[in-house]
Enzyme design. Sequence first.
Site, PDB file in Angstrom:
ATOM      1  N   ARG A  27       0.840  -1.192   0.000  1.00 18.43           N
ATOM      2  CA  ARG A  27       0.000   0.000   0.000  1.00 18.43           C
ATOM      3  C   ARG A  27       0.875   1.240   0.000  1.00 18.43           C
ATOM      4  O   ARG A  27       1.828   1.349   0.771  1.00 18.43           O
ATOM      5  CB  ARG A  27      -0.913   0.038   1.223  1.00 18.43           C
ATOM      6  CG  ARG A  27      -2.058  -0.933   1.169  1.00 18.43           C
ATOM      7  CD  ARG A  27      -2.997  -0.686   2.336  1.00 18.43           C
ATOM      8  NE  ARG A  27      -3.921  -1.796   2.486  1.00 18.43           N
ATOM      9  CZ  ARG A  27      -4.727  -1.955   3.519  1.00 18.43           C
ATOM     10  NH1 ARG A  27      -4.720  -1.060   4.497  1.00 18.43           N
ATOM     11  NH2 ARG A  27      -5.536  -2.984   3.598  1.00 18.43           N
ATOM     12  N   SER A 121      -8.157  -1.506   0.962  1.00 26.65           N
ATOM     13  CA  SER A 121      -9.117  -1.850   2.008  1.00 26.65           C
ATOM     14  C   SER A 121      -9.912  -0.623   2.462  1.00 26.65           C
ATOM     15  O   SER A 121     -10.565   0.022   1.667  1.00 26.65           O
ATOM     16  CB  SER A 121      -8.395  -2.530   3.173  1.00 26.65           C
ATOM     17  OG  SER A 121      -9.305  -3.051   4.111  1.00 26.65           O
ATOM     18  N   ASP A 292     -16.511  -2.541   4.144  1.00 20.74           N
ATOM     19  CA  ASP A 292     -15.395  -1.728   3.681  1.00 20.74           C
ATOM     20  C   ASP A 292     -15.279  -1.811   2.161  1.00 20.74           C
ATOM     21  O   ASP A 292     -16.099  -2.444   1.488  1.00 20.74           O
ATOM     22  CB  ASP A 292     -14.099  -2.129   4.375  1.00 20.74           C
ATOM     23  CG  ASP A 292     -13.513  -3.439   3.878  1.00 20.74           C
ATOM     24  OD1 ASP A 292     -14.249  -4.231   3.242  1.00 20.74           O
ATOM     25  OD2 ASP A 292     -12.323  -3.699   4.128  1.00 20.74           O
ATOM     26  N   ASP A 294     -13.333  -3.295  -0.136  1.00 27.43           N
ATOM     27  CA  ASP A 294     -13.185  -4.540  -0.899  1.00 27.43           C
ATOM     28  C   ASP A 294     -14.021  -5.687  -0.339  1.00 27.43           C
ATOM     29  O   ASP A 294     -13.950  -6.813  -0.852  1.00 27.43           O
ATOM     30  CB  ASP A 294     -11.724  -4.954  -0.987  1.00 27.43           C
ATOM     31  CG  ASP A 294     -11.104  -5.284   0.362  1.00 27.43           C
ATOM     32  OD1 ASP A 294     -11.387  -4.561   1.340  1.00 27.43           O
ATOM     33  OD2 ASP A 294     -10.338  -6.263   0.458  1.00 27.43           O
ATOM     34  N   ASP A 296     -14.163  -7.337   2.702  1.00 33.09           N
ATOM     35  CA  ASP A 296     -13.747  -8.379   3.640  1.00 33.09           C
ATOM     36  C   ASP A 296     -13.802  -7.917   5.091  1.00 33.09           C
ATOM     37  O   ASP A 296     -13.345  -8.625   5.984  1.00 33.09           O
ATOM     38  CB  ASP A 296     -12.357  -8.922   3.296  1.00 33.09           C
ATOM     39  CG  ASP A 296     -11.258  -7.879   3.402  1.00 33.09           C
ATOM     40  OD1 ASP A 296     -11.565  -6.699   3.675  1.00 33.09           O
ATOM     41  OD2 ASP A 296     -10.080  -8.238   3.189  1.00 33.09           O
ATOM     42  N   ARG A 297     -14.361  -6.727   5.323  1.00 34.40           N
ATOM     43  CA  ARG A 297     -14.607  -6.260   6.687  1.00 34.40           C
ATOM     44  C   ARG A 297     -16.020  -5.704   6.758  1.00 34.40           C
ATOM     45  O   ARG A 297     -16.561  -5.239   5.758  1.00 34.40           O
ATOM     46  CB  ARG A 297     -13.606  -5.172   7.088  1.00 34.40           C
ATOM     47  CG  ARG A 297     -12.170  -5.652   7.155  1.00 34.40           C
ATOM     48  CD  ARG A 297     -11.283  -4.548   7.661  1.00 34.40           C
ATOM     49  NE  ARG A 297      -9.877  -4.927   7.643  1.00 34.40           N
ATOM     50  CZ  ARG A 297      -8.904  -4.174   8.126  1.00 34.40           C
ATOM     51  NH1 ARG A 297      -9.191  -3.008   8.671  1.00 34.40           N
ATOM     52  NH2 ARG A 297      -7.650  -4.574   8.075  1.00 34.40           N
ATOM     53  N   THR A 361      -2.273 -11.203  13.874  1.00 35.93           N
ATOM     54  CA  THR A 361      -3.220 -10.509  13.010  1.00 35.93           C
ATOM     55  C   THR A 361      -2.821 -10.716  11.551  1.00 35.93           C
ATOM     56  O   THR A 361      -1.647 -10.652  11.204  1.00 35.93           O
ATOM     57  CB  THR A 361      -3.240  -9.011  13.345  1.00 35.93           C
ATOM     58  OG1 THR A 361      -3.760  -8.843  14.665  1.00 35.93           O
ATOM     59  CG2 THR A 361      -4.101  -8.236  12.367  1.00 35.93           C
ATOM     60  N   GLU A 380     -11.034 -11.781  13.260  1.00 35.22           N
ATOM     61  CA  GLU A 380      -9.998 -10.875  13.740  1.00 35.22           C
ATOM     62  C   GLU A 380     -10.617  -9.583  14.224  1.00 35.22           C
ATOM     63  O   GLU A 380     -11.795  -9.316  13.986  1.00 35.22           O
ATOM     64  CB  GLU A 380      -8.952 -10.624  12.660  1.00 35.22           C
ATOM     65  CG  GLU A 380      -9.534 -10.242  11.315  1.00 35.22           C
ATOM     66  CD  GLU A 380      -8.921  -8.985  10.750  1.00 35.22           C
ATOM     67  OE1 GLU A 380      -7.734  -8.775  10.932  1.00 35.22           O
ATOM     68  OE2 GLU A 380      -9.669  -8.202  10.146  1.00 35.22           O
ATOM     69  N   SER A 382     -10.366  -6.510  13.442  1.00 38.00           N
ATOM     70  CA  SER A 382     -10.671  -5.403  12.542  1.00 38.00           C
ATOM     71  C   SER A 382     -11.915  -5.682  11.701  1.00 38.00           C
ATOM     72  O   SER A 382     -11.927  -5.475  10.495  1.00 38.00           O
ATOM     73  CB  SER A 382      -9.469  -5.122  11.634  1.00 38.00           C
ATOM     74  OG  SER A 382      -8.366  -4.692  12.395  1.00 38.00           O
TER      75      SER A 382
END
Length: 553
Positions: A27, A121, A292, A294, A296-297, A361, A380, A382
């Site tokens: 990133r 993300s 979020d 993409d 996955d959260r 993590t 996890e 987050s």
Amino acid sequence: METSPIPVVTVQTAPFEDQRPGTNGLRRKTAVFEGKKNYLQNYIQSVLSSIDLRDRQGCTMVVGSDGRYFSRAAIEVIVQMAAANGIGRLVIGHSGLLSTPAVSCIIRKIKAIGGIILTASHNPGGPGGDFGIKFNVANGGPSPDTVMERIYQVSRTLEEYAICPDLRIDLSRLGRQEFDLENKFKPFRVEIVDTVEVYLQMLRNIFDFTAIKSLLTGPDQPKIHIDAMNGVMGPYVRRILCDELGAPANSAVNCVPLEDFGGRPPEPNLTYATSLVESMKGGDFGFGAAFDADGDRYMILGENGFFVNPSDSVAIMGANLSTIPYFRQYGVKGFARSMATSAALDRVAKAMKLALYETPTGWRYFGNLMDSGRCSVCGEESFGTGADTQRGLWELTRYLSILMCVHKSCVHLMIVRFDYEGLDPRAAFYLMRDLEAVISDKAFTSQKFAVGDHMYSVEKADNFEYIDPVDGTVARNQGLRIIFNDASRLVFRMSGSGGGMGTTIRIYAESFERDPERHNRETQVVLGPLIAIALKISNIHERTGRRGPNVIT
């Protein structure tokens, strides 16, 4: 008229020293990828060259993005370089859009060698925002440490990259596109696939869609409110929740993917998903969620804006897996959580007599556990949970399955997280180094802290280390833990998920609350004594010049 084969060109370049991928790939600020000559090309070549040549020739890869600014331009470069490097077929989402869970799903379904996901993300998008590149491997999960190290080592010595600069594709046209290349015996093939369809089919095989649709359209239907935050999940929410499961169209908002996510960070928490929070507090809705960029959260909110923290979320799901047909048929093998995630899931595992694995993590650590049959559900801190089947809109569908059968929450274990973002990297490093020295002193394990009428006695303190039970690999320096004799915990961890704008230190405070009368009290009030201890022993405000955290969850 017969067209000439597309030439393969070798371009000279020089290595960059800052292309070591982190927890979530590489990133950087978007301007670095867009404006620094060969920066994008170097990293893509490093990813492709990290794959053994024998495996790479003629193989299939998946490519998707969360729709952020610069994604389309980057996908064009990836296609050109994949063709030049011997990849036989690319499967790409329509308009370049695929959620991270969908990429994982497609990789596994078509047995691809891996997938490239363009996302940062929850980080901001747009020309002034962040951009990122993740590489998922053949099991659909993130790259393990060994793969990331190979990518980095290639990047350090890279002198050239291969590309087909004249190759052009149409991301808006579903179906197959073929290209003849110079010195290649077989055509290079690109398949543009429906963004949602494969993932939808997988969900149908896991959940009872008929029963969920009955819930959402029946006389006692819960009023739901879902915020896709203008990320890639918008098309999934519309198609699956509204079209397939029958929720009213106005149940879903911000479902059009935007390059800048509407000018706000696509981070599903109480700080940034404020419109959802306010809507839920109004009392008109019984269930809310946000995703979020993409996919996955996520964040889950209950009636009147009740916040289900990530640790409770995975525990609730684990305790109620029997509501889901897939798990009724195949059973539950075990659970896993990241070290910074609270021990609520541990209590569920103990009650169900199942194994519980505590990992660092990062989703890559869950992959080995699930592939080896040790773990069925993981989570996890987050806002991410998953299973040996999948994650993404999976979480929302799983919650709806639970709502059909139970009406309870898991709030006995309270946890709060303080994020100090954008810290000077040197100041953050020395703070963590000095704190580790304090808690590593033998005398610290017998120390007592008195805060008001609370007394906390240290039982254990360490720098978390993980030994993978599958392959024996060791991950060290994964966060500082202080465990008290009443099972309360403090965790200090530096995050590697930023976009090059300083360092983040996260502080977690956790305590098991037995008194039901205190379950509805403000979490920060209940955990106030623990937070005071964390601030005192770390001196984070004095050492960073901050007056408080940027984000509290």
